[in-house]
Structure formats: structure tokens, C-alpha cells
Design an enzyme around this catalytic site. Sequence first.
Site, short mmCIF file in Angstrom:
data_model
loop_
_atom_site.label_atom_id
_atom_site.label_comp_id
_atom_site.label_asym_id
_atom_site.label_seq_id
_atom_site.Cartn_x
_atom_site.Cartn_y
_atom_site.Cartn_z
N ASP A 82 28.31 13.85 14.55
CA ASP A 82 28.42 14.82 13.47
C ASP A 82 28.99 16.11 14.04
O ASP A 82 28.47 16.64 15.02
CB ASP A 82 27.04 15.04 12.85
CG ASP A 82 27.11 15.71 11.48
OD1 ASP A 82 28.10 16.41 11.20
OD2 ASP A 82 26.16 15.53 10.70
N ASP A 93 32.82 19.93 7.73
CA ASP A 93 31.73 19.20 8.36
C ASP A 93 32.03 17.71 8.14
O ASP A 93 32.35 17.30 7.01
CB ASP A 93 30.45 19.64 7.61
CG ASP A 93 29.15 19.10 8.14
OD1 ASP A 93 29.18 18.29 9.07
OD2 ASP A 93 28.10 19.49 7.59
N HIS A 154 26.17 19.37 0.91
CA HIS A 154 26.00 20.81 0.70
C HIS A 154 27.34 21.49 0.53
O HIS A 154 28.35 21.06 1.09
CB HIS A 154 25.28 21.42 1.91
CG HIS A 154 25.86 20.95 3.23
ND1 HIS A 154 26.81 21.66 3.90
CD2 HIS A 154 25.68 19.80 3.94
CE1 HIS A 154 27.17 20.98 4.99
NE2 HIS A 154 26.51 19.84 5.04
N HIS A 162 25.67 25.74 5.13
CA HIS A 162 24.91 25.38 3.93
C HIS A 162 24.99 26.55 2.95
O HIS A 162 24.28 27.53 3.08
CB HIS A 162 23.46 25.04 4.27
CG HIS A 162 23.36 23.78 5.06
ND1 HIS A 162 22.96 22.59 4.52
CD2 HIS A 162 23.65 23.50 6.35
CE1 HIS A 162 23.00 21.64 5.44
NE2 HIS A 162 23.42 22.17 6.57
N GLU A 187 27.41 13.66 2.21
CA GLU A 187 26.96 12.88 3.37
C GLU A 187 25.86 11.87 3.05
O GLU A 187 24.69 12.14 3.26
CB GLU A 187 26.54 13.80 4.52
CG GLU A 187 25.61 14.93 4.19
CD GLU A 187 25.38 15.83 5.42
OE1 GLU A 187 25.10 15.30 6.50
OE2 GLU A 187 25.48 17.06 5.26
N GLU A 280 30.26 11.16 6.46
CA GLU A 280 30.40 12.49 5.88
C GLU A 280 31.85 12.96 5.87
O GLU A 280 32.56 12.81 6.86
CB GLU A 280 29.54 13.51 6.66
CG GLU A 280 29.60 14.92 6.09
CD GLU A 280 28.66 15.89 6.82
OE1 GLU A 280 28.34 15.66 8.00
OE2 GLU A 280 28.27 16.90 6.19
MN MN Z 1 27.50 17.06 9.34
MN MN Z 2 26.68 18.33 6.56
#
Ligand code: MN
Ligand code: MN
Length: 294
Positions: A82, A93, A154, A162, A187, A280
Site C-alpha cells: 500500500d 493512494d 476515503h 483522509h 479500497e 485500491e
Molecule cells: Mn492505501
Molecule cells: Mn487508502
Amino acid sequence: MVSEDFIKAGKIAAQAREYGRMLVKENASILEIAEKIENKIVELGGKIAFPVDVSSNFIAAHDCPLFNDPRSLKKGDLVKLDLGVHVNGYVVDTACTVEVGDTKHAEMINAVEEALKEAIKIFKPGTKIGDVGARIEKVIKDKNFSPVRNLSGHEVGHYLIHAGLTIPNYNNGNQTELQENQVFAIEPFATTGDGIVIEGKPAEVYGMINEKPVRDDNARMILAFIKENYKTLPFAKRWIAKKFNMLKTNLALTSMERAEIIKQYSQLVERTKKPVAQAEHTVVVAENPIVLTK
Ligand code: MN
Ligand code: MN
């Protein structure tokens, strides 16, 4: 219009993720994997939005390799990579799941990738957030896995990972409608367990929570470095230790944590200790949804 910086960050993140995927092999050091991906992000002209996570098996997220981390991957490990990239503060992200030298979790990986694809298809202005969650939940349950209910996608923003709204991995009944040009990380997580994560070991990753002065010179110097380099984004103890040495780093971070200037994140582990897969992407809400991290 989406900021060019988001688009650039997305391309860099996608390249760094695919590069990272190739590094996930038996006996590979997880610290080396994280550092190589982080170096790649910088080499490609991006900045690291948060320390790279290399979370295996029942650890769903936030396993950030530690300073001098001795752990390496074993055959059969189910690894979530990640990573986050920003360009001028615009954060994307992205994550993928790779199984080390085995295919016994191929269906679970397929379930999260399929759930993500299906969610992206309806990521249009006017779609209700709960309906996105319902779509993710259905794909995962149809394949006989459980979505992780207390992890969610998010909104992302300027120097924020976030920011505001969240995208659930099940139908939480949220009637809020998506709006054109909002940018979200979506995600899906799936597991053979009961689908709730709890906090595990400390991750040695920190984020600023309060702007307050510190008294001693060492902590003041390190706090100035953190603000200058990471602003409101999370940072790893190993990054600070590389710059200032471990003793100074430990003293400064401990006193700042006690003064509630920074907080430490924890690993997130599936509570029944069953394996977890994740996919994600960062996506722009549009009539034809734009996947920034494709
Ligand atoms: Mn992530
Ligand atoms: Mn994330």
C-alpha cells in the site's frame, strides 16, 4: 477539472506499485521492498505521501517496516503493498495484493479486484455512497468471502489522506450522493475471517495531531524537520532515525507523543487472524470515472 498534480501523482503511484509487485518474492526483506518503492516514487518525481506498508496475511494494513526490520517474506505469504504519492500536496493512494510463490488465495485477490472494478463503474455524480458499498459487498460475498466492515475508502485532498467522506465496503445506508470531480481512494478488503480489524502492534508511523511548541532543543529541531518535510502527512520513525540517529529520534518522538503533538499509528489486524486481501485505486467521480492510479 482535476488538478494536473493529481494526474501526475496517479501515474507515478501506478508505476511504483507495479515496480513493487515485482519485488514481492520469497526471502525478500520487507524493509528493502518498502525502501525501494519509496526511492522509486522520488526518482519518478513524486513525493511519498505516507510510509509504504507491506502487510502480510491477517495483518490487513499499516504494517510499515521498522528501522532495521529483520523480517522477510515466506512462501505462501499474502502481501498487501500500500503506497501513497503526492505532487504539490495532491495525494493519491493505491494498493495491490500479491501471494508469494503460491495461488491458494487467488480467488480472494480476484474478489477484491473485481469489487474495485464494479465500484468504479458506478462512481458517477449522483450515485449514493451506500450503493457503492453495496456493490463491493455483493461481489465479495458472492465469492464467499467477507468484506472488512471497519476499513473504508476515503476522500483524498491537499496534504490530506483522509479528507471528509468515506466509501464503505458494505451497504451502510449512506444516502449522500457523489459529486463530479470529488477524488476518492476506493479500497475493498476481503477475508475468510469475520471481517473486523482491531489494532495490533505499534507501526512506528506517526502523524501530527496538535500544533504545540516543545521545550528541549533536540525535540524542537526534529519537530521543525517534520513540519518542513511532511506537514500533515504521516511519517516513519525510520526516516527520522536516518537523518538524526535513533537515540535522538526516540527521545524526541517519545516526548512529542506524550505531549500529544504527534500520535502513533498501529497495525490493523483481522480479529480472527484470518488472511486479508485488498485492492485500491484513487478515482475521480465523473460520468466516465477517471482512475488516477491505473
Ligand atoms: Mn492505501
Ligand atoms: Mn487508502
